[in-house]
Design an enzyme around this catalytic site. Structure first.
Site, PDB file in Angstrom:
ATOM      1  N   HIS A 196       1.531   5.382  -1.685  1.00 52.25           N
ATOM      2  CA  HIS A 196       1.130   6.569  -2.457  1.00 52.25           C
ATOM      3  C   HIS A 196       2.375   7.166  -3.095  1.00 52.25           C
ATOM      4  O   HIS A 196       3.268   7.623  -2.393  1.00 52.25           O
ATOM      5  CB  HIS A 196       0.480   7.613  -1.536  1.00 52.25           C
ATOM      6  CG  HIS A 196      -0.758   7.108  -0.876  1.00 52.25           C
ATOM      7  ND1 HIS A 196      -2.004   7.269  -1.424  1.00 52.25           N
ATOM      8  CD2 HIS A 196      -0.934   6.418   0.268  1.00 52.25           C
ATOM      9  CE1 HIS A 196      -2.915   6.702  -0.633  1.00 52.25           C
ATOM     10  NE2 HIS A 196      -2.286   6.174   0.399  1.00 52.25           N
ATOM     11  N   LEU A 197       2.414   7.155  -4.439  1.00 53.48           N
ATOM     12  CA  LEU A 197       3.567   7.750  -5.130  1.00 53.48           C
ATOM     13  C   LEU A 197       3.239   9.114  -5.720  1.00 53.48           C
ATOM     14  O   LEU A 197       4.125   9.785  -6.219  1.00 53.48           O
ATOM     15  CB  LEU A 197       4.073   6.812  -6.225  1.00 53.48           C
ATOM     16  CG  LEU A 197       4.922   5.615  -5.766  1.00 53.48           C
ATOM     17  CD1 LEU A 197       5.399   4.820  -6.979  1.00 53.48           C
ATOM     18  CD2 LEU A 197       6.121   6.046  -4.926  1.00 53.48           C
ATOM     19  N   ARG A 198       1.948   9.493  -5.717  1.00 53.39           N
ATOM     20  CA  ARG A 198       1.542  10.812  -6.282  1.00 53.39           C
ATOM     21  C   ARG A 198       1.912  10.921  -7.759  1.00 53.39           C
ATOM     22  O   ARG A 198       2.082   9.931  -8.439  1.00 53.39           O
ATOM     23  CB  ARG A 198       2.155  11.981  -5.463  1.00 53.39           C
ATOM     24  CG  ARG A 198       2.027  11.856  -3.947  1.00 53.39           C
ATOM     25  CD  ARG A 198       0.596  11.766  -3.468  1.00 53.39           C
ATOM     26  NE  ARG A 198       0.522  11.936  -2.007  1.00 53.39           N
ATOM     27  CZ  ARG A 198      -0.485  11.494  -1.263  1.00 53.39           C
ATOM     28  NH1 ARG A 198      -1.482  10.830  -1.814  1.00 53.39           N
ATOM     29  NH2 ARG A 198      -0.502  11.694   0.033  1.00 53.39           N
ATOM     30  N   ASP A 227       1.615   2.550   3.538  1.00 58.70           N
ATOM     31  CA  ASP A 227       0.754   3.723   3.400  1.00 58.70           C
ATOM     32  C   ASP A 227       1.590   4.993   3.450  1.00 58.70           C
ATOM     33  O   ASP A 227       1.134   6.041   3.919  1.00 58.70           O
ATOM     34  CB  ASP A 227      -0.350   3.738   4.469  1.00 58.70           C
ATOM     35  CG  ASP A 227      -1.441   4.754   4.171  1.00 58.70           C
ATOM     36  OD1 ASP A 227      -1.532   5.181   3.002  1.00 58.70           O
ATOM     37  OD2 ASP A 227      -2.176   5.128   5.093  1.00 58.70           O
ATOM     38  N   LYS A 238      -9.254  -0.579  -5.775  1.00 60.29           N
ATOM     39  CA  LYS A 238      -9.286   0.088  -4.480  1.00 60.29           C
ATOM     40  C   LYS A 238     -10.669   0.659  -4.183  1.00 60.29           C
ATOM     41  O   LYS A 238     -11.224   1.415  -4.989  1.00 60.29           O
ATOM     42  CB  LYS A 238      -8.236   1.218  -4.483  1.00 60.29           C
ATOM     43  CG  LYS A 238      -8.243   2.101  -3.248  1.00 60.29           C
ATOM     44  CD  LYS A 238      -7.728   1.363  -2.022  1.00 60.29           C
ATOM     45  CE  LYS A 238      -7.949   2.171  -0.758  1.00 60.29           C
ATOM     46  NZ  LYS A 238      -6.731   2.513  -0.080  1.00 60.29           N
ATOM     47  N   HIS A 287      -4.320  -0.975   6.015  1.00 58.76           N
ATOM     48  CA  HIS A 287      -3.847  -0.195   7.176  1.00 58.76           C
ATOM     49  C   HIS A 287      -4.776  -0.345   8.385  1.00 58.76           C
ATOM     50  O   HIS A 287      -5.358   0.627   8.841  1.00 58.76           O
ATOM     51  CB  HIS A 287      -3.597   1.281   6.820  1.00 58.76           C
ATOM     52  CG  HIS A 287      -4.605   1.951   5.929  1.00 58.76           C
ATOM     53  ND1 HIS A 287      -5.950   1.856   6.127  1.00 58.76           N
ATOM     54  CD2 HIS A 287      -4.440   2.721   4.832  1.00 58.76           C
ATOM     55  CE1 HIS A 287      -6.582   2.550   5.200  1.00 58.76           C
ATOM     56  NE2 HIS A 287      -5.675   3.078   4.393  1.00 58.76           N
ATOM     57  N   HIS A 336       0.876  -1.197   0.000  1.00 55.43           N
ATOM     58  CA  HIS A 336       0.000   0.000   0.000  1.00 55.43           C
ATOM     59  C   HIS A 336       0.899   1.229   0.000  1.00 55.43           C
ATOM     60  O   HIS A 336       1.495   1.588   1.009  1.00 55.43           O
ATOM     61  CB  HIS A 336      -0.898   0.007   1.250  1.00 55.43           C
ATOM     62  CG  HIS A 336      -1.811   1.192   1.334  1.00 55.43           C
ATOM     63  ND1 HIS A 336      -3.134   1.081   1.645  1.00 55.43           N
ATOM     64  CD2 HIS A 336      -1.600   2.517   1.149  1.00 55.43           C
ATOM     65  CE1 HIS A 336      -3.705   2.270   1.658  1.00 55.43           C
ATOM     66  NE2 HIS A 336      -2.772   3.167   1.360  1.00 55.43           N
ATOM     67  N   LEU A 396      -4.710   8.890   8.215  1.00 55.48           N
ATOM     68  CA  LEU A 396      -5.994   8.183   8.265  1.00 55.48           C
ATOM     69  C   LEU A 396      -5.801   6.740   7.807  1.00 55.48           C
ATOM     70  O   LEU A 396      -5.089   6.532   6.819  1.00 55.48           O
ATOM     71  CB  LEU A 396      -7.028   8.891   7.378  1.00 55.48           C
ATOM     72  CG  LEU A 396      -7.513  10.224   7.947  1.00 55.48           C
ATOM     73  CD1 LEU A 396      -8.340  10.972   6.916  1.00 55.48           C
ATOM     74  CD2 LEU A 396      -8.320   9.997   9.225  1.00 55.48           C
ATOM     75  N   HIS A 439     -10.291   0.688   2.003  1.00 57.52           N
ATOM     76  CA  HIS A 439     -10.066   1.669   3.069  1.00 57.52           C
ATOM     77  C   HIS A 439     -11.231   1.510   4.041  1.00 57.52           C
ATOM     78  O   HIS A 439     -12.358   1.897   3.731  1.00 57.52           O
ATOM     79  CB  HIS A 439     -10.005   3.097   2.512  1.00 57.52           C
ATOM     80  CG  HIS A 439      -9.707   4.112   3.584  1.00 57.52           C
ATOM     81  ND1 HIS A 439      -8.496   4.752   3.698  1.00 57.52           N
ATOM     82  CD2 HIS A 439     -10.454   4.555   4.632  1.00 57.52           C
ATOM     83  CE1 HIS A 439      -8.510   5.556   4.755  1.00 57.52           C
ATOM     84  NE2 HIS A 439      -9.691   5.449   5.332  1.00 57.52           N
ATOM     85  N   HIS A 461       2.941  14.466   1.729  1.00 59.50           N
ATOM     86  CA  HIS A 461       2.339  15.772   1.466  1.00 59.50           C
ATOM     87  C   HIS A 461       3.455  16.786   1.718  1.00 59.50           C
ATOM     88  O   HIS A 461       4.254  16.611   2.646  1.00 59.50           O
ATOM     89  CB  HIS A 461       1.193  16.069   2.443  1.00 59.50           C
ATOM     90  CG  HIS A 461      -0.004  15.160   2.279  1.00 59.50           C
ATOM     91  ND1 HIS A 461      -1.003  15.409   1.371  1.00 59.50           N
ATOM     92  CD2 HIS A 461      -0.345  14.023   2.914  1.00 59.50           C
ATOM     93  CE1 HIS A 461      -1.927  14.460   1.454  1.00 59.50           C
ATOM     94  NE2 HIS A 461      -1.556  13.604   2.377  1.00 59.50           N
TER      95      HIS A 461
HETATM   96  C1  NCD Z   1      -3.527   8.958   2.324  1.00 57.74           C
HETATM   97  C2  NCD Z   1      -3.144  10.028   1.312  1.00 57.74           C
HETATM   98  O1  NCD Z   1      -2.578  11.046   1.722  1.00 57.74           O
HETATM   99  O2  NCD Z   1      -3.372   9.846   0.119  1.00 57.74           O
HETATM  100  N1  NCD Z   1      -3.493   9.535   3.630  1.00 57.74           N
HETATM  101  C3  NCD Z   1      -3.385   8.875   4.802  1.00 57.74           C
HETATM  102  O3  NCD Z   1      -3.481   9.504   5.845  1.00 57.74           O
HETATM  103  N2  NCD Z   1      -3.157   7.580   4.845  1.00 57.74           N
HETATM  104  C4  NCD Z   1      -4.849   8.367   1.970  1.00 57.74           C
HETATM  105  C5  NCD Z   1      -5.148   7.078   2.687  1.00 57.74           C
HETATM  106  O4  NCD Z   1      -4.490   6.050   2.452  1.00 57.74           O
HETATM  107  O5  NCD Z   1      -6.060   7.055   3.510  1.00 57.74           O
HETATM  108 ZN    ZN Z   2      -3.146   5.054   1.831  1.00 59.18          ZN
END
Ligand code: NCD
Ligand code: ZN
Length: 346
Positions: free
Chosen positions: A16-18, A248, A100, A175, A14, A220, A137, A252
Site C-alpha cells: 500500500h503506497l497511498r 502488506d 484485486k 497475506h 502486496h 487485517l 483478500h 496509517h
Molecule cells: C490494509 C490497508 O490499510 O489498506 N490494511 C491491513 O490491515 N492490511 C488493507 C488490507 O490489505 O487488508
Molecule cells: Zn493489503
C-alpha cells in the site's frame, strides 16, 4: 567473522503506497530495498479503471527518489461494475499486472468491493483467458463468522468455488494468516500462489492483546494463534514456489491507529528485509530467503528476477531503525518486532 548474504533485489508482491502527502513520505521506504511492488488499489476512491491505474502510476513515479531502482506494478480494484474489456486493454498496454478482489467491507477502504461473486464471473473468465492474475483478500465478511475464522471460511465458501468455476484463473491468496491457508495453497496446483507478510511471521494474536492493546500490531487479516504463525514460518522458509513475500506494508498516520477505532495495517516497508533475515536465520533457512523474497514471486507472475542485488550483513550491535517516518500526513510508526535485530540491508 562477519556474516553476510547477497540475494537478488527483492520484490514486494502486496504493498500500500497511498496517495498525496502519505505517498510522498513513505514511497522512498519501499524504493530503498525493493525492485518492484504490486501496488494495492484501495485508495479513496479506489483505482477501478486502466486510466486511473495509469494516472496513479505517474503519481507514484513522481514520489520515488531520483535514481531509485523501483518499478510499481499496478492493479485495478474489482467491482461488480468492472468492464472486462477495460481490464484487458490495460493489461495489453502494460498498465496493470493484476486485479484485486476485496469482499465488500472486508478491510480498509473496501466498501466498493464484491458482494455477489456471480456478478464478476464474466470478468474472471476474461482474466483467465488473457492470463491476468487475481489477487484475493481472503476473508468473509459475514458478521456471524468470528474474525479469527474468516480466512478459513472464505476458502470453503468463496475461494474454492471461484477456482473450480474458473480453473484457468491464476490466483494469489494474499497475506495468508492460517495453517488452513498454507494447506489450501499447497494443494492448489500451479495456478495458486500465496503472499505472506513479514509481521505475520513474527506476531501472533497475543502480541496484539496481552498486556494492553497494541494498535500498531493490529492488521487485517488479524494475526492468529501461535500454531498458525508456526505454519506460516514453515511455509515461508520452505523455499516452495507457491509462497512469496508480500509485505502488506500499510501505513496509517499514528492518530488514526492510536484511536478508539484504530485503523488496520502494519507499516513494515522500512525494516522488512532486516526482519526477514532475522526470521530466516532463526529457522536455519537463510539459504531460502532469496527464493521467498526475490525468486518465487517473479516466477509466479511470469517475470524475470531482478538483476540487481541486496546484501544483508549481520552487525555486532542491534540495527537502529527509525521509530517513525515523518510524512506530510502525520507520523507513521514503523513496525517494531519486540526483539533486537542485527541484520542491516544495503
Ligand atoms: C490494509 C490497508 O490499510 O489498506 N490494511 C491491513 O490491515 N492490511 C488493507 C488490507 O490489505 O487488508
Ligand atoms: Zn493489503
Amino acid at each position: 567473522m562477519t556474516q553476510s548474504i547477497t540475494i537478488r533485489r527483492p520484490d514486494d508482491w502486496h504493498l500500500h503506497l497511498r496517495d498525496g502527502a502519505m505517498l510522498q513520505g513513505i514511497a522512498p521506504e519501499s524504493a530503498r530495498h525493493f525492485g518492484r511492488a504490486i501496488i494495492m488499489p484501495n485508495l479513496v476512491p479506489p483505482v477501478v479503471t486502466g486510466a486511473q491505474a495509469a494516472a496513479y502510476r505517474e503519481r507514484i513515479m513522481a514520489a520515488i527518489p531520483a535514481g531509485a531502482d523501483f518499478k510499481p506494478l499496478m492493479t485495478c480494484y474489482l467491482t461488480e461494475d468492472t468492464d472486462a474489456n477495460d481490464l484487458a486493454q490495460a493489461h495489453a498496454d502494460g498498465i496493470i499486472t493484476a486485479v484485486k478482489l476485496y469482499p465488500a467491507g472486508a478491510t480498509t477502504n473496501s466498501a466498493s468491493g464484491v458482494t455477489d461473486f456471480d456478478k464478476v464471473r464474466p470478468v474472471l473468465e476474461k482474466m483467465a483467458e488473457i492470463g491476468l492474475p487475481l489477487c484475493v483478500h481472503g476473508e468473509v465478511t459475514d458478521p456471524a463468522i468470528d474474525i479469527f475464522d474468516r480466512e478459513a471460511v472464505f476458502i470453503d465458501r468463496v475461494l474454492d468455488p471461484i477456482r473450480k468455476a474458473t480453473p484457468g484463473l491464476r490466483v494469489i491468496m494474499e497475506h495468508i494468516t492460517t495453517k488452513n491457508g498454507v494447506d489450501y495453497v499447497r494443494s492448489g496446483g500451479d495456478n495458486l500462489g500465496a503472499t505472506i507478510t513479514t509481521h505475520h511471521l513474527i506476531i501472533n494474536r497475543n502480541h496484539i492483546l496481552v498486556g494492553g492493546i497494541k494498535p500498531h500490531y493490529y492488521c487485517l487479516p488479524v494475526a492468529k494463534r501461535e500454531e498458525h504463525r508456526i505454519a506460516l514460518r514453515e511455509a515461508a522458509t520452505s523455499g516452495e514456489a507457491s509462497f512469496f513475500l508480500g509485505t502488506d506494508s500499510a501505513p496509517h498516520a499514528d492518530a488514526a491507529k492510536e484511536s478508539a477505532c484504530g485503523c488496520a495495517g502494519c507499516f513494515t516497508a522500512t525494516n522488512t528485509m532486516s526482519l526477514l533475515a532475522h526470521v530466516f536465520e532463526e529457522d536455519g533457512a537463510l539459504d531460502k530467503l532469496e527464493a521467498f523474497a526475490s525468486l518465487n514471486g517473479p516466477a509466479f507472475y511470469g517475470l524475470k528476477p531482478n538483476d540487481a542485488t541486496l546484501t544483508l550483513t549481520k552487525q555486532d550491535a542491534p540495527v537502529e531503525f527509525a521509530d517513525k517516518i515523518v510524512t506530510g500526513a502525520g507520523p507513521v510508526t514503523v513496525f517494531q518486532p519486540g526483539f533486537p535485530v542485527f541484520w542491516a540491508a544495503s
